[in-house]
Design a protein around this motif. Structure first.
Motif, PDB file in Angstrom:
ATOM      1  N   GLU A 283       0.834  -1.197   0.000  1.00 11.38           N
ATOM      2  CA  GLU A 283       0.000   0.000   0.000  1.00 11.38           C
ATOM      3  C   GLU A 283       0.875   1.256   0.000  1.00 11.38           C
ATOM      4  O   GLU A 283       2.053   1.209   0.359  1.00 11.38           O
ATOM      5  CB  GLU A 283      -0.889   0.002   1.250  1.00 11.38           C
ATOM      6  CG  GLU A 283      -1.866  -1.150   1.290  1.00 11.38           C
ATOM      7  CD  GLU A 283      -2.402  -1.403   2.693  1.00 11.38           C
ATOM      8  OE1 GLU A 283      -3.618  -1.570   2.810  1.00 11.38           O
ATOM      9  OE2 GLU A 283      -1.613  -1.444   3.641  1.00 11.38           O
TER      10      GLU A 283
ATOM     11  N   CYS B  10      -3.377   4.250  -3.893  1.00  8.11           N
ATOM     12  CA  CYS B  10      -4.447   4.165  -2.896  1.00  8.11           C
ATOM     13  C   CYS B  10      -5.148   5.508  -2.795  1.00  8.11           C
ATOM     14  O   CYS B  10      -4.579   6.548  -3.136  1.00  8.11           O
ATOM     15  CB  CYS B  10      -3.874   3.786  -1.522  1.00  8.11           C
ATOM     16  SG  CYS B  10      -3.068   2.164  -1.440  1.00  8.11           S
ATOM     17  N   ASP B  11      -6.389   5.462  -2.307  1.00 12.13           N
ATOM     18  CA  ASP B  11      -7.112   6.682  -1.999  1.00 12.13           C
ATOM     19  C   ASP B  11      -7.580   6.618  -0.548  1.00 12.13           C
ATOM     20  O   ASP B  11      -7.042   5.829   0.240  1.00 12.13           O
ATOM     21  CB  ASP B  11      -8.265   6.909  -2.979  1.00 12.13           C
ATOM     22  CG  ASP B  11      -9.270   5.753  -2.989  1.00 12.13           C
ATOM     23  OD1 ASP B  11      -9.333   4.984  -2.004  1.00 12.13           O
ATOM     24  OD2 ASP B  11     -10.010   5.617  -3.988  1.00 12.13           O
TER      25      ASP B  11
ATOM     26  N   ILE C 123      -6.572   0.510  -1.145  1.00 11.90           N
ATOM     27  CA  ILE C 123      -6.095   0.031  -2.437  1.00 11.90           C
ATOM     28  C   ILE C 123      -7.124   0.255  -3.540  1.00 11.90           C
ATOM     29  O   ILE C 123      -8.313  -0.035  -3.376  1.00 11.90           O
ATOM     30  CB  ILE C 123      -5.755  -1.474  -2.341  1.00 11.90           C
ATOM     31  CG1 ILE C 123      -4.504  -1.680  -1.476  1.00 11.90           C
ATOM     32  CG2 ILE C 123      -5.547  -2.097  -3.709  1.00 11.90           C
ATOM     33  CD1 ILE C 123      -4.229  -3.128  -1.160  1.00 11.90           C
ATOM     34  N   ASP C 124      -6.650   0.744  -4.678  1.00 15.17           N
ATOM     35  CA  ASP C 124      -7.466   0.867  -5.879  1.00 15.17           C
ATOM     36  C   ASP C 124      -7.379  -0.466  -6.625  1.00 15.17           C
ATOM     37  O   ASP C 124      -6.328  -0.802  -7.175  1.00 15.17           O
ATOM     38  CB  ASP C 124      -6.924   2.006  -6.740  1.00 15.17           C
ATOM     39  CG  ASP C 124      -7.679   2.170  -8.052  1.00 15.17           C
ATOM     40  OD1 ASP C 124      -8.422   1.259  -8.462  1.00 15.17           O
ATOM     41  OD2 ASP C 124      -7.509   3.230  -8.695  1.00 15.17           O
TER      42      ASP C 124
ATOM     43  N   ASP D 135      -9.984   5.277   0.765  1.00 18.63           N
ATOM     44  CA  ASP D 135     -10.514   3.972   1.135  1.00 18.63           C
ATOM     45  C   ASP D 135      -9.485   2.852   1.020  1.00 18.63           C
ATOM     46  O   ASP D 135      -9.810   1.687   1.256  1.00 18.63           O
ATOM     47  CB  ASP D 135     -11.734   3.628   0.264  1.00 18.63           C
ATOM     48  CG  ASP D 135     -12.957   4.446   0.650  1.00 18.63           C
ATOM     49  OD1 ASP D 135     -13.091   4.782   1.842  1.00 18.63           O
ATOM     50  OD2 ASP D 135     -13.769   4.743  -0.244  1.00 18.63           O
TER      51      ASP D 135
ATOM     52  N   ARG E 252     -14.061  -3.692  -2.233  1.00 16.73           N
ATOM     53  CA  ARG E 252     -12.669  -3.690  -2.663  1.00 16.73           C
ATOM     54  C   ARG E 252     -11.937  -4.939  -2.165  1.00 16.73           C
ATOM     55  O   ARG E 252     -11.045  -5.450  -2.849  1.00 16.73           O
ATOM     56  CB  ARG E 252     -11.953  -2.430  -2.178  1.00 16.73           C
ATOM     57  CG  ARG E 252     -12.471  -1.159  -2.813  1.00 16.73           C
ATOM     58  CD  ARG E 252     -11.477  -0.031  -2.663  1.00 16.73           C
ATOM     59  NE  ARG E 252     -12.020   1.228  -3.156  1.00 16.73           N
ATOM     60  CZ  ARG E 252     -11.305   2.339  -3.312  1.00 16.73           C
ATOM     61  NH1 ARG E 252     -10.009   2.344  -3.012  1.00 16.73           N
ATOM     62  NH2 ARG E 252     -11.864   3.440  -3.776  1.00 16.73           N
TER      63      ARG E 252
ATOM     64  N   ALA F 179      -8.432  -1.546  -9.493  1.00 18.73           N
ATOM     65  CA  ALA F 179      -8.064  -1.455 -10.904  1.00 18.73           C
ATOM     66  C   ALA F 179      -6.563  -1.219 -11.059  1.00 18.73           C
ATOM     67  O   ALA F 179      -5.906  -1.820 -11.931  1.00 18.73           O
ATOM     68  CB  ALA F 179      -8.856  -0.336 -11.585  1.00 18.73           C
ATOM     69  N   ALA F 180      -6.009  -0.371 -10.216  1.00 17.45           N
ATOM     70  CA  ALA F 180      -4.567  -0.130 -10.254  1.00 17.45           C
ATOM     71  C   ALA F 180      -3.797  -1.386  -9.837  1.00 17.45           C
ATOM     72  O   ALA F 180      -2.734  -1.697 -10.401  1.00 17.45           O
ATOM     73  CB  ALA F 180      -4.215   1.041  -9.336  1.00 17.45           C
TER      74      ALA F 180
END
Length: 406
Positions: A134, A157-158, A162-163, A160, A197, A165-166
């Motif tokens: 992360e 990450c944002d 882990i993304d 929330d 997620r 899609a990334a």
């Protein structure tokens, strides 16, 4: 035979291994050493509140183990590498009750969950392997993977976490060996990965062929919201997930008791690595923990601790607006131990730290938690170790330090 006449003629000893020279120490531990003075209000550590330890209950558990002749002799003897059966059974039962069916043989007792992470790095990671983490990430995990010679790549990450899609894109391009994540009340950010997620992470891991190492030292310290299931419980994760757990934050960190739940082949490899590291986790601590779990209500104790931590989080949240400059941002975690703060652009919390310490307050700069591309304006604040009154005073001091810097 040549005899060296004096020390001046002796050759220098061989150098340290390159990894020992290249990997730095823990900034958190360095800060704690510098700020050990009692007048410093320390938001830097990840230390549970010591006044909330169930010292009487733990003492009674040790007394029960050491007071019985037969068990005392056993408690002071060597044990199996995998761990004491009674403790493994208790851990398995607690894990099963929380939604992840687990048997005693699925569990390896470790000397703190940090050792579990080290064992996994030994068993899984070859020098040059890619490990996904992360951003930002638990600092000691970065150290652990660096010692193993891994190439550490952060996943975007944002707020929330882990993304997915990334993650999918990185997994396809980098072909990583594993993903390491603290999905619940993450260290350092305090954020929690939502259920959708988690399901997506499990799906990506299954489709792209990588291990998921799920570290959960804080998950029981929830004081708001509802529990989210472990990633290991989602479809696709069954044969490729490792769950790390710990009694450090809910019982006592000085007991150094953690565990690792993993598929059989990986668990056996970790047990072999543990044999080489320390043979086994101290028997007396394992038996005392098992006795504590049998005689006491750990869940009730944790609920009391979490309630206090919630009050302390609220105390910190209430004072932050008046302490930090306009444009600062922070999260509001539903549990755990940490707040993640970002000061406005132009601030550097590493450069600001000596000024803060001069004002008798401390925090951890955010930069060391990043594998790459650190954000210099970030900091981690631990809200659990101080009382609300101490938190209020500490933030007054932090505000003075930030004002001096600005």
């Amino acid at each position: 035979m040549t005899v060296i006449a004096n020390a001046a003629e002796a050759a220098s000893p061989p150098p340290l291994a390159a990894r020992a020279s290249a990997i730095g120490g823990s900034p958190v531990r360095d800060i704690l050493a510098v700020t050990a003075r009692p007048e410093v209000i320390n938001f830097a550590g990840g230390l549970p509140a010591p006044e909330l330890f169930d010292a009487d209950g733990i003492a009674a558990a040790y007394a029960a183990v050491l007071g019985d002749g037969g068990e005392a002799r056993r408690a002071l003897q060597y044990s199996t590498t995998e761990g004491e059966p009674a403790l493994r059974a208790a851990i398995a039962e607690r894990t099963t009750v929380r939604g992840l069916p687990t048997g005693p043989d699925d569990v390896l007792v470790t000397t703190g969950s940090q050792q579990g992470l080290s064992l996994l790095a030994t068993a899984l990671v070859e020098p040059g392997d890619t490990v996904l983490v992360e951003s930002p990430c638990y600092l000691a995990a970065l150290q652990c993977f660096a010692f193993a010679g891994a190439r550490v790549v952060p996943v975007p990450c944002d707020a929330d976490g882990i993304d997915p899609a990334a993650l999918d894109e990185l997994a396809a391009r980098e072909r990583p060996k594993l993903l390491y994540t603290v999905p619940t009340f993450q260290n350092p950010t305090g954020r929690t990965l939502p259920a959708d997620r988690r399901a997506a992470v499990a799906e990506v891991a299954a489709r792209r062929g990588l291990w998921v190492v799920e570290d959960d030292p804080y998950g029981e310290l929830r004081f708001a919201g509802v529990r989210t299931p472990w990633i290991a419980s989602y479809p696709g994760a069954e044969d490729r997930s490792v769950l790390l757990g710990s009694f450090s934050k809910v019982m006592a960190p000085g007991m150094r008791l953690g565990w690792l739940r993993a598929p059989a082949a990986l668990r056996r490899a970790c047990a072999v690595a543990k044999q080489a590291a320390d043979l086994h986790t101290p028997t007396v601590n394992q038996l005392a923990a098992a006795r504590y779990l049998a005689d006491r209500d750990l869940d009730a104790h944790v609920a009391r601790v979490a309630a206090v931590y919630g009050e302390r989080r609220d105390a910190m949240l209430a004072r932050l607006p008046g302490a930090l400059p306009a444009g600062s941002a922070w999260n509001e975690p539903e549990g755990g131990m940490f707040l993640w703060v970002r000061l406005p652009d132009g601030y550097d919390t590493t450069e600001l730290l000596p000024t803060a310490v001069a004002h008798n307050v401390a925090y951890v700069p955010g930069a060391p938690f990043y594998a790459t591309g650190p954000d210099p304006a970030t900091m981690r604040l631990c809200f659990v170790t101080q009382t609300p009154a101490e938190i209020a005073e500490g933030l007054v001091r932090l505000g003075a330090a930030v004002g001096t810097e600005g």
